[in-house]
Scaffold this active site. Structure first.
Site, PDB file in Angstrom:
ATOM      1  N   PRO A 122      -8.130   0.746  49.240  1.00  0.00           N
ATOM      2  CA  PRO A 122      -6.881   0.102  49.666  1.00  0.00           C
ATOM      3  C   PRO A 122      -6.425   0.405  51.098  1.00  0.00           C
ATOM      4  O   PRO A 122      -5.372   1.008  51.317  1.00  0.00           O
ATOM      5  CB  PRO A 122      -5.875   0.624  48.641  1.00  0.00           C
ATOM      6  N   CYS A 123      -7.157  -0.081  52.064  1.00  0.00           N
ATOM      7  CA  CYS A 123      -6.753   0.094  53.463  1.00  0.00           C
ATOM      8  C   CYS A 123      -5.477  -0.677  53.773  1.00  0.00           C
ATOM      9  O   CYS A 123      -4.799  -0.379  54.758  1.00  0.00           O
ATOM     10  CB  CYS A 123      -7.887  -0.274  54.414  1.00  0.00           C
TER      11      CYS A 123
END
Length: 154
Positions: A122-123
């Protein structure tokens, strides 16, 4: 090694998903004119299922076999990204401090950019120190905003 690709629709646009016989190789934002495809490939089928569950609010973490290829530093950043809880955000500076490299803020941004598994790693949960939405998948901040809104509403 046999690789297969599929394209699926999502709230952030079309996604391209690629896998070999055992691992997911990438998830990326595809051109909107990409033709939707489906497959019986077990890894791709499971990835599609989990991504749909995520967008439907039924999944907060992914359980997929990822083929992570990158430098030791990138892997360290990606591991830190994976620890950001669903619905929460942190800054690039927070990630740099978490991996004990407080001056590596720009390098954290580059490692985020090299992430082949947006949404799954989850950047999108990494934001600017001033709480602003900064670069995502190039310049697609609208996608980051959609993902964060989805997570906050669930």
């Amino acid at each position: 090694m046999s690789e297969e690709t599929m394209f699926m629709d999502s709230p952030v646009g079309k996604l391209e998903i690629k896998a070999d016989l055992e691992n997911l190789l990438l998830v990326r934002f595809a051109q909107e004119d990409a033709k939707l495809t489906d497959t019986n490939h077990p890894v791709l089928h499971e990835a599609k299922k989990q991504i749909h569950e995520y967008f439907n609010g039924d999944r907060t973490e992914f359980e997929l076999p990822l083929k992570l290829e990158g430098t030791d530093f990138q892997r360290e950043v990606w591991a830190a990204l994976s620890e950001i809880p669903f619905g929460r955000t942190c800054s690039y500076q927070d990630i740099a401090e978490r991996i004990n490299r407080p001056k590596a803020v720009r390098a954290i941004g580059q490692a985020n950019k090299a992430n082949k598994f947006p949404i799954i790693i989850p950047c999108h949960r990494v934001i600017g120190k001033d709480k602003s939405l900064t670069g995502y998948a190039g310049r697609q901040i609208d996608k980051k905003e959609i993902l964060l809104s989805l997570e906050h509403s669930n």
